[in-house]
Design a protein around this motif. Structure first.
Motif, PDB file in Angstrom:
ATOM      1  N   LEU A  21       5.645 -88.178 -44.278  1.00  0.00           N
ATOM      2  CA  LEU A  21       6.950 -87.532 -44.392  1.00  0.00           C
ATOM      3  C   LEU A  21       7.839 -87.779 -43.168  1.00  0.00           C
ATOM      4  O   LEU A  21       8.985 -87.334 -43.135  1.00  0.00           O
ATOM      5  CB  LEU A  21       6.775 -86.027 -44.585  1.00  0.00           C
ATOM      6  N   GLU A  22       7.290 -88.469 -42.169  1.00  0.00           N
ATOM      7  CA  GLU A  22       8.000 -88.764 -40.925  1.00  0.00           C
ATOM      8  C   GLU A  22       8.475 -87.485 -40.231  1.00  0.00           C
ATOM      9  O   GLU A  22       9.576 -87.420 -39.671  1.00  0.00           O
ATOM     10  CB  GLU A  22       9.177 -89.718 -41.190  1.00  0.00           C
ATOM     11  N   GLU A  23       7.617 -86.474 -40.270  1.00  0.00           N
ATOM     12  CA  GLU A  23       7.929 -85.204 -39.616  1.00  0.00           C
ATOM     13  C   GLU A  23       7.735 -85.312 -38.107  1.00  0.00           C
ATOM     14  O   GLU A  23       6.876 -86.054 -37.626  1.00  0.00           O
ATOM     15  CB  GLU A  23       7.030 -84.094 -40.151  1.00  0.00           C
ATOM     16  N   ALA A  69      -0.551 -78.518 -47.679  1.00  0.00           N
ATOM     17  CA  ALA A  69      -0.170 -79.751 -48.378  1.00  0.00           C
ATOM     18  C   ALA A  69       0.925 -79.475 -49.401  1.00  0.00           C
ATOM     19  O   ALA A  69       1.903 -80.236 -49.513  1.00  0.00           O
ATOM     20  CB  ALA A  69      -1.394 -80.365 -49.052  1.00  0.00           C
ATOM     21  N   TYR A  70       0.785 -78.390 -50.154  1.00  0.00           N
ATOM     22  CA  TYR A  70       1.762 -78.036 -51.176  1.00  0.00           C
ATOM     23  C   TYR A  70       3.126 -77.750 -50.558  1.00  0.00           C
ATOM     24  O   TYR A  70       4.150 -78.253 -51.015  1.00  0.00           O
ATOM     25  CB  TYR A  70       1.248 -76.821 -51.953  1.00  0.00           C
ATOM     26  N   TRP A  71       3.138 -76.946 -49.495  1.00  0.00           N
ATOM     27  CA  TRP A  71       4.415 -76.594 -48.866  1.00  0.00           C
ATOM     28  C   TRP A  71       5.090 -77.825 -48.286  1.00  0.00           C
ATOM     29  O   TRP A  71       6.302 -78.036 -48.485  1.00  0.00           O
ATOM     30  CB  TRP A  71       4.207 -75.546 -47.765  1.00  0.00           C
ATOM     31  N   LEU A  72       4.344 -78.648 -47.561  1.00  0.00           N
ATOM     32  CA  LEU A  72       4.932 -79.848 -46.984  1.00  0.00           C
ATOM     33  C   LEU A  72       5.501 -80.766 -48.062  1.00  0.00           C
ATOM     34  O   LEU A  72       6.630 -81.263 -47.945  1.00  0.00           O
ATOM     35  CB  LEU A  72       3.883 -80.609 -46.166  1.00  0.00           C
ATOM     36  N   ALA A  73       4.715 -81.001 -49.103  1.00  0.00           N
ATOM     37  CA  ALA A  73       5.112 -81.960 -50.128  1.00  0.00           C
ATOM     38  C   ALA A  73       6.323 -81.493 -50.923  1.00  0.00           C
ATOM     39  O   ALA A  73       7.173 -82.298 -51.313  1.00  0.00           O
ATOM     40  CB  ALA A  73       3.940 -82.228 -51.070  1.00  0.00           C
ATOM     41  N   ARG A  74       6.417 -80.193 -51.165  1.00  0.00           N
ATOM     42  CA  ARG A  74       7.550 -79.671 -51.942  1.00  0.00           C
ATOM     43  C   ARG A  74       8.780 -79.398 -51.096  1.00  0.00           C
ATOM     44  O   ARG A  74       9.910 -79.530 -51.576  1.00  0.00           O
ATOM     45  CB  ARG A  74       7.146 -78.383 -52.650  1.00  0.00           C
ATOM     46  N   SER A  75       8.580 -78.998 -49.844  1.00  0.00           N
ATOM     47  CA  SER A  75       9.697 -78.503 -49.042  1.00  0.00           C
ATOM     48  C   SER A  75      10.263 -79.509 -48.059  1.00  0.00           C
ATOM     49  O   SER A  75      11.391 -79.342 -47.591  1.00  0.00           O
ATOM     50  CB  SER A  75       9.258 -77.261 -48.250  1.00  0.00           C
ATOM     51  N   ARG A  76       9.500 -80.538 -47.735  1.00  0.00           N
ATOM     52  CA  ARG A  76       9.944 -81.489 -46.720  1.00  0.00           C
ATOM     53  C   ARG A  76      10.132 -82.864 -47.367  1.00  0.00           C
ATOM     54  O   ARG A  76       9.590 -83.150 -48.429  1.00  0.00           O
ATOM     55  CB  ARG A  76       8.931 -81.577 -45.581  1.00  0.00           C
ATOM     56  N   ARG A  78      12.557 -84.039 -48.919  1.00  0.00           N
ATOM     57  CA  ARG A  78      13.209 -83.919 -50.230  1.00  0.00           C
ATOM     58  C   ARG A  78      12.211 -83.907 -51.379  1.00  0.00           C
ATOM     59  O   ARG A  78      12.498 -84.348 -52.488  1.00  0.00           O
ATOM     60  CB  ARG A  78      14.249 -85.030 -50.429  1.00  0.00           C
ATOM     61  N   GLY A  79      11.027 -83.434 -51.096  1.00  0.00           N
ATOM     62  CA  GLY A  79      10.020 -83.281 -52.147  1.00  0.00           C
ATOM     63  C   GLY A  79       9.424 -84.574 -52.665  1.00  0.00           C
ATOM     64  O   GLY A  79       8.783 -84.593 -53.715  1.00  0.00           O
ATOM     65  N   ARG A  80       9.565 -85.652 -51.908  1.00  0.00           N
ATOM     66  CA  ARG A  80       9.149 -86.957 -52.443  1.00  0.00           C
ATOM     67  C   ARG A  80       7.639 -87.128 -52.540  1.00  0.00           C
ATOM     68  O   ARG A  80       7.176 -88.057 -53.213  1.00  0.00           O
ATOM     69  CB  ARG A  80       9.755 -88.094 -51.632  1.00  0.00           C
ATOM     70  N   LEU A  81       6.863 -86.266 -51.895  1.00  0.00           N
ATOM     71  CA  LEU A  81       5.406 -86.380 -52.010  1.00  0.00           C
ATOM     72  C   LEU A  81       4.829 -85.370 -52.997  1.00  0.00           C
ATOM     73  O   LEU A  81       3.625 -85.157 -53.025  1.00  0.00           O
ATOM     74  CB  LEU A  81       4.740 -86.202 -50.641  1.00  0.00           C
ATOM     75  N   TRP A  82       5.704 -84.766 -53.812  1.00  0.00           N
ATOM     76  CA  TRP A  82       5.202 -83.844 -54.827  1.00  0.00           C
ATOM     77  C   TRP A  82       5.651 -84.316 -56.203  1.00  0.00           C
ATOM     78  O   TRP A  82       6.817 -84.674 -56.387  1.00  0.00           O
ATOM     79  CB  TRP A  82       5.672 -82.414 -54.575  1.00  0.00           C
ATOM     80  N   PRO A  83       4.737 -84.349 -57.196  1.00  0.00           N
ATOM     81  CA  PRO A  83       5.110 -84.833 -58.529  1.00  0.00           C
ATOM     82  C   PRO A  83       6.243 -84.011 -59.139  1.00  0.00           C
ATOM     83  O   PRO A  83       6.319 -82.796 -58.965  1.00  0.00           O
ATOM     84  CB  PRO A  83       3.816 -84.661 -59.337  1.00  0.00           C
ATOM     85  N   GLY A  84       7.101 -84.698 -59.876  1.00  0.00           N
ATOM     86  CA  GLY A  84       8.243 -84.028 -60.470  1.00  0.00           C
ATOM     87  C   GLY A  84       7.998 -83.452 -61.842  1.00  0.00           C
ATOM     88  O   GLY A  84       8.772 -82.623 -62.327  1.00  0.00           O
ATOM     89  N   GLU A  85       6.915 -83.872 -62.501  1.00  0.00           N
ATOM     90  CA  GLU A  85       6.630 -83.407 -63.855  1.00  0.00           C
ATOM     91  C   GLU A  85       5.482 -82.407 -63.824  1.00  0.00           C
ATOM     92  O   GLU A  85       4.562 -82.510 -63.011  1.00  0.00           O
ATOM     93  CB  GLU A  85       6.274 -84.587 -64.754  1.00  0.00           C
TER      94      GLU A  85
END
Length: 216
Positions: A21-23, A69-76, A78-85
């Motif tokens: 996520l380049e955090e 993992a869930y918070w990072l993927a959804r919140s950071r 732009r949510g690009r590491l969390w599935p959209g469907e």
């Protein structure tokens, strides 16, 4: 953010997510063998005395691998590491929970912390054997779920670094991965971020599976 981690542990999965996520974050090493997780300064941050822990920009602390993992993927990012469907999201959560609760908590824990599960030294061989059985059965289940997929939920997501850390443990403990998981492990090892994280955590890539598979 402040990230409390132990190299080579389950926190490696979160480390990979942060880097993907380049955090920008401060990494703080928690020396588990030295008992750092029980020291007052760390207990004040994480009363569970577990790793990893992530102190967020607002000063609040998150614990537990799946939650972080869930918070990072959804919140950071732009949510690009969390599935959209919904279906892919559900499968990502299903895999992460199974990795942490069963493969890690019931399987590898019996190998890495055998005395915790053994009432007497004479029981330790049985405890370790049970741990390996749990791991092999779990890997078989996840291998079938990965059939025809490059990554857990289709595109690369936060679920993949979580699966990766137990695949990495398998190599470290001499446990063979079934074919789909072995391919996933090699695919993860080819990712530049994963390679960088492993180097930062002190691992020699030449000793890992991806290097062994390359021609001289």
């Amino acid at each position: 953010m402040k990230f409390y981690m132990t190299p080579g542990s389950c926190s490696t999965g979160i480390h990979i997510i942060l880097e993907e996520l380049e955090e920008v974050f401060e990494a703080h090493i928690v020396n588990l063998p030295a008992g750092d997780h029980f020291k007052p300064d760390y207990v004040a941050i994480n009363p569970k005395s577990t790793i990893p822990a992530l102190v967020r920009p607002d000063g609040t602390t998150l614990t537990e691998v799946v939650s972080i993992a869930y918070w990072l993927a959804r919140s950071r990012g732009r949510g690009r590491l969390w599935p959209g469907e919904t279906e892919a999201e559900t499968r990502a959560l299903e895999t992460m929970v199974y990795v942490v609760s069963t493969l890690h908590g019931q399987g590898f824990a019996r190998l890495f912390a055998t005395p915790t599960f053994a009432a007497s030294p004479g029981d330790r061989a049985k405890v370790e054997a049970l741990g390996r059985d749990i791991i092999q059965q779990g890997f078989s289940i996840l291998d079938r779920a990965l059939e025809g997929r490059d990554y857990v939920a289709g595109p690369f997501s936060a679920a993949d670094p979580i699966l990766f850390y137990v695949e990495f443990w398998a190599e470290k403990t001499g446990i063979a991965l079934p074919s789909n998981l072995a391919a996933h492990y090699r695919r993860m090892l080819e990712r530049p971020v994963v390679r960088r994280v492993l180097r930062e955590e002190g691992y020699n890539l030449a000793l890992l599976g991806v290097e062994q598979s390359r021609p001289n």
